[in-house]
Design a protein around this motif. Sequence first.
Motif, PDB file in Angstrom:
ATOM      1  N   PRO A 143       0.803  -1.177   0.117  1.00  0.00           N
ATOM      2  CA  PRO A 143       0.070   0.007   0.009  1.00  0.00           C
ATOM      3  C   PRO A 143       1.000   1.228  -0.055  1.00  0.00           C
ATOM      4  CG  PRO A 143      -0.994  -1.628   1.630  1.00  0.00           C
ATOM      5  CD  PRO A 143       0.452  -2.251   1.151  1.00  0.00           C
ATOM      6  N   ARG A 144       1.781   1.406   0.761  1.00  0.00           N
ATOM      7  CA  ARG A 144       2.893   2.550   0.709  1.00  0.00           C
ATOM      8  C   ARG A 144       3.338   2.542  -0.425  1.00  0.00           C
ATOM      9  NH1 ARG A 144       4.501   5.814   4.385  1.00  0.00           N
ATOM     10  NH2 ARG A 144       4.062   4.444   6.116  1.00  0.00           N
ATOM     11  N   MET A 145       3.865   1.442  -0.987  1.00  0.00           N
ATOM     12  CA  MET A 145       4.829   1.670  -2.322  1.00  0.00           C
ATOM     13  C   MET A 145       4.024   2.113  -3.423  1.00  0.00           C
ATOM     14  SD  MET A 145       7.403  -1.534  -2.142  1.00  0.00           S
ATOM     15  CE  MET A 145       9.000  -1.419  -0.802  1.00  0.00           C
ATOM     16  N   MET A 146       2.515   1.790  -3.316  1.00  0.00           N
ATOM     17  CA  MET A 146       1.722   1.975  -4.605  1.00  0.00           C
ATOM     18  C   MET A 146       0.879   3.374  -4.233  1.00  0.00           C
ATOM     19  SD  MET A 146       1.939   0.016  -6.981  1.00  0.00           S
ATOM     20  CE  MET A 146       0.638   0.112  -8.124  1.00  0.00           C
ATOM     21  N   GLY A 147       0.995   3.908  -2.899  1.00  0.00           N
ATOM     22  CA  GLY A 147       0.582   5.235  -2.703  1.00  0.00           C
ATOM     23  C   GLY A 147      -0.908   5.253  -2.412  1.00  0.00           C
ATOM     24  N   VAL A 148      -1.296   4.063  -1.884  1.00  0.00           N
ATOM     25  CA  VAL A 148      -2.752   3.665  -1.512  1.00  0.00           C
ATOM     26  C   VAL A 148      -2.730   3.330   0.171  1.00  0.00           C
ATOM     27  CG1 VAL A 148      -3.479   3.098  -3.498  1.00  0.00           C
ATOM     28  CG2 VAL A 148      -2.817   1.266  -2.191  1.00  0.00           C
ATOM     29  N   ASN A 149      -1.628   3.899   0.838  1.00  0.00           N
ATOM     30  CA  ASN A 149      -1.715   3.732   2.286  1.00  0.00           C
ATOM     31  C   ASN A 149      -2.889   4.500   2.975  1.00  0.00           C
ATOM     32  OD1 ASN A 149       0.084   5.291   1.600  1.00  0.00           O
ATOM     33  ND2 ASN A 149       1.016   5.372   3.540  1.00  0.00           N
ATOM     34  N   GLY A 150      -3.664   3.854   3.886  1.00  0.00           N
ATOM     35  CA  GLY A 150      -4.879   4.835   4.558  1.00  0.00           C
ATOM     36  C   GLY A 150      -5.982   4.505   3.640  1.00  0.00           C
ATOM     37  N   GLN A 151      -6.187   4.061   2.433  1.00  0.00           N
ATOM     38  CA  GLN A 151      -7.237   4.091   1.684  1.00  0.00           C
ATOM     39  C   GLN A 151      -7.933   2.478   2.122  1.00  0.00           C
ATOM     40  OE1 GLN A 151      -7.494   4.155  -2.692  1.00  0.00           O
ATOM     41  NE2 GLN A 151      -5.754   6.018  -2.635  1.00  0.00           N
ATOM     42  N   LYS A 152      -8.845   2.779   2.187  1.00  0.00           N
ATOM     43  CA  LYS A 152      -9.898   1.569   2.865  1.00  0.00           C
ATOM     44  C   LYS A 152     -10.590   0.957   1.402  1.00  0.00           C
ATOM     45  CE  LYS A 152      -8.398   0.915   6.891  1.00  0.00           C
ATOM     46  NZ  LYS A 152      -7.121   0.210   6.799  1.00  0.00           N
ATOM     47  N   PRO A 153     -10.295  -0.580   1.404  1.00  0.00           N
ATOM     48  CA  PRO A 153     -11.308  -1.135   0.006  1.00  0.00           C
ATOM     49  C   PRO A 153     -12.755  -1.192   0.335  1.00  0.00           C
ATOM     50  CG  PRO A 153      -9.753  -2.705   1.038  1.00  0.00           C
ATOM     51  CD  PRO A 153      -9.486  -1.318   2.075  1.00  0.00           C
ATOM     52  N   GLU A 154     -13.315  -1.066  -0.545  1.00  0.00           N
ATOM     53  CA  GLU A 154     -14.646  -1.212  -0.478  1.00  0.00           C
ATOM     54  C   GLU A 154     -15.462  -2.534  -0.346  1.00  0.00           C
ATOM     55  OE1 GLU A 154     -18.269  -0.210  -3.708  1.00  0.00           O
ATOM     56  OE2 GLU A 154     -16.735   1.525  -3.819  1.00  0.00           O
ATOM     57  N   ILE A 155     -16.276  -2.857   0.636  1.00  0.00           N
ATOM     58  CA  ILE A 155     -16.770  -4.074   0.815  1.00  0.00           C
ATOM     59  C   ILE A 155     -17.932  -4.324  -0.207  1.00  0.00           C
ATOM     60  CG2 ILE A 155     -17.239  -6.015   2.565  1.00  0.00           C
ATOM     61  CD1 ILE A 155     -14.736  -4.806   3.107  1.00  0.00           C
ATOM     62  N   SER A 175      -4.253  -2.995   3.841  1.00  0.00           N
ATOM     63  CA  SER A 175      -5.230  -2.119   3.510  1.00  0.00           C
ATOM     64  C   SER A 175      -6.568  -2.824   4.480  1.00  0.00           C
ATOM     65  CB  SER A 175      -5.619  -2.196   2.029  1.00  0.00           C
ATOM     66  OG  SER A 175      -4.586  -1.868   1.297  1.00  0.00           O
ATOM     67  N   LEU A 176      -6.600  -3.585   4.804  1.00  0.00           N
ATOM     68  CA  LEU A 176      -7.411  -4.250   5.602  1.00  0.00           C
ATOM     69  C   LEU A 176      -7.326  -4.228   7.035  1.00  0.00           C
ATOM     70  CD1 LEU A 176      -7.974  -7.723   3.459  1.00  0.00           C
ATOM     71  CD2 LEU A 176      -9.451  -5.497   3.210  1.00  0.00           C
ATOM     72  N   MET A 177      -6.210  -3.759   7.548  1.00  0.00           N
ATOM     73  CA  MET A 177      -5.918  -3.833   8.784  1.00  0.00           C
ATOM     74  C   MET A 177      -5.842  -2.310   9.356  1.00  0.00           C
ATOM     75  SD  MET A 177      -3.264  -6.938   9.686  1.00  0.00           S
ATOM     76  CE  MET A 177      -1.993  -5.602   9.411  1.00  0.00           C
ATOM     77  N   GLU A 178      -5.664  -1.943  10.501  1.00  0.00           N
ATOM     78  CA  GLU A 178      -5.724  -0.598  10.857  1.00  0.00           C
ATOM     79  C   GLU A 178      -4.132  -0.239  11.059  1.00  0.00           C
ATOM     80  OE1 GLU A 178      -7.924   1.692  11.445  1.00  0.00           O
ATOM     81  OE2 GLU A 178      -9.420   0.074  11.064  1.00  0.00           O
ATOM     82  N   ASP A 179      -3.593   1.068  10.707  1.00  0.00           N
ATOM     83  CA  ASP A 179      -2.206   1.279  10.583  1.00  0.00           C
ATOM     84  C   ASP A 179      -1.412   0.717  11.871  1.00  0.00           C
ATOM     85  OD1 ASP A 179      -2.276   2.325   8.357  1.00  0.00           O
ATOM     86  OD2 ASP A 179      -2.153   4.472   8.616  1.00  0.00           O
ATOM     87  N   GLY A 180      -0.382  -0.009  11.589  1.00  0.00           N
ATOM     88  CA  GLY A 180       0.610  -0.168  12.771  1.00  0.00           C
ATOM     89  C   GLY A 180       0.076  -1.365  13.491  1.00  0.00           C
ATOM     90  N   GLN A 181      -1.020  -1.889  13.093  1.00  0.00           N
ATOM     91  CA  GLN A 181      -1.444  -3.285  13.752  1.00  0.00           C
ATOM     92  C   GLN A 181      -0.620  -4.639  13.208  1.00  0.00           C
ATOM     93  OE1 GLN A 181      -5.569  -3.984  12.602  1.00  0.00           O
ATOM     94  NE2 GLN A 181      -5.869  -5.534  14.132  1.00  0.00           N
ATOM     95  N   SER A 182      -0.573  -5.146  14.392  1.00  0.00           N
ATOM     96  CA  SER A 182       0.323  -6.544  13.689  1.00  0.00           C
ATOM     97  C   SER A 182      -0.788  -7.690  14.069  1.00  0.00           C
ATOM     98  CB  SER A 182       1.500  -6.574  14.289  1.00  0.00           C
ATOM     99  OG  SER A 182       1.525  -7.056  15.546  1.00  0.00           O
ATOM    100  N   LEU A 183      -0.837  -8.870  13.249  1.00  0.00           N
ATOM    101  CA  LEU A 183      -1.419 -10.041  13.666  1.00  0.00           C
ATOM    102  C   LEU A 183      -0.348 -11.134  13.823  1.00  0.00           C
ATOM    103  CD1 LEU A 183      -4.255  -9.827  10.914  1.00  0.00           C
ATOM    104  CD2 LEU A 183      -4.570  -9.254  13.554  1.00  0.00           C
ATOM    105  N   ILE A 184      -0.733 -12.009  14.563  1.00  0.00           N
ATOM    106  CA  ILE A 184       0.042 -13.252  14.799  1.00  0.00           C
ATOM    107  C   ILE A 184      -0.522 -14.473  13.934  1.00  0.00           C
ATOM    108  CG2 ILE A 184       1.013 -14.986  16.403  1.00  0.00           C
ATOM    109  CD1 ILE A 184       0.806 -12.662  18.518  1.00  0.00           C
ATOM    110  N   TRP A 185       0.000 -14.746  12.981  1.00  0.00           N
ATOM    111  CA  TRP A 185      -0.269 -15.813  12.124  1.00  0.00           C
ATOM    112  C   TRP A 185       0.233 -16.970  12.634  1.00  0.00           C
ATOM    113  CZ3 TRP A 185      -3.557 -14.341   8.444  1.00  0.00           C
ATOM    114  CH2 TRP A 185      -3.718 -12.834   8.323  1.00  0.00           C
TER     115      TRP A 185
END
Length: 397
Positions: A143-155, A175-185
């Motif tokens: 998202p950052r590299m493509m300049g779309v960070n912060g944009q939320k996709p339409e559901i 794009s689906l998570m809040e900024d800076g949030q991390s998930l444990i996978w």
Amino acid sequence: MTQENVLEALKNVTYPGFTKDIVTFGFVKDVLVNGTTVGLTIDITSSADEVKAQLRDEATSELKKLGFEQIQINVTAPAAPKQMSNSVSGKNIAPHVKNFVMVSSGKGGVGKSTTSVNLAIAMAMQGKKVGLLDADIYGPNIPRMMGVNGQKPEIQGNKVQPLKAYGVEIMSMGSLMEDGQSLIWRGSMIMKAIEQFLRDILWSELDVLVIDMPPGTGDAQLTLAQSVPVTAGITVTTPQEVSLDDSRRSLDMFQKLHIPTAGIIENMSGFICPSCDAESDIFGMGTTVPVAKEYDTEVIARIPIEPAIRIGGDTGMPVTYHMPDSETAKRYQSAASNLLAFIDKVNAEGGADNSAVQPTTPPGVSACSTGAGAASAPAKAAPKAEGESCGTGCGCH
Ligand SMILES: Nc1ncnc2c1ncn2[C@@H]1O[C@H](COP(=O)(O)OP(=O)(O)OP(=O)(O)O)[C@@H](O)[C@H]1O
Ligand SMILES: [Mg+2]
């Protein structure tokens, strides 16, 4: 010697990629014993020649140990599917995407995401319908590299509309998570996430979906290869020997997963000085050529270290689009042409085929109970808590 002796002996023959044997799977049929002569059929569901050959060899050797002199083994399998279009054989959970390109590396930080972004944009600039999937769920940077960070996709219902920039459709866990949030996978969650990215995103009818992988050769790579036939694999490496060692692992993985290798991108190869345009050698240059030869592939681009590339990534203004006349943009364009030609070649020869990486079991037999990876699965390298993934992509958790 009896039929029972034969079946007992064949229990030592496991189906490639599984821990279960061919007798338990129910593949052994029509056993006929006559003195030191034995005939039987192995009826399998995979059409892969290597699976057939391996089973025949191992069964023959077990029966020889029993003392049989004449051994007649008939291996029946479905004919290998052949298609002369962009489409495919084996499993494909995103059939509206014509070609999948896996961008991979053995090592982190070598420039996979940068390469994925610039190749995707270059192909779009060459008139192709292109998508970019950020499968790096641990560290989504697209998202950052493509300049779309912060944009939320339409559901839409239970599906998600991809974002779009520079003519490329984009989806990322970022794009689906809040900024800076991390998930444990966990391993099984990685598989689910990758599958959902392919199934539940409303990609258009794409010519090419470029997939930016997490580093290494783990569950994400295996799941992808089991879910869709990957037309082309690209390995990104930097020129230092230590990085090349890791890139061999990535190339080896392509072979094991039956992914046609489009080539190597040697990134951070030399330095183009912004003030003088001269190119100098920092990490070494051209060291990847022998590795490419080892794996019967080629180096499709040498991308120099260039501050504009890093700035383009950080600011969401990729160099291929914003500085199309730069030497680097030209090299990405040439790599993209090379990749498109390779994709055409693979399709002309029958298309990508992932049927040999499926956990093939007859109806009613669970692949999950076997515990091992799918046929030809690579060594598992993804970090994973104990007991959390079967590593088969079989959805057994
Ligand atoms: N040729 C280059 N010249 C200058 N900077 C580069 C070049 N290639 C990549 N970079 C920069 O190096 C950093 C790492 O690149 P990138 O994020 O693409 O690597 P990666 O392989 O995707 O990393 P990870 O394994 O963490 O996903 C980024 O800041 C990127 O802008
Ligand atoms: Mg990355």
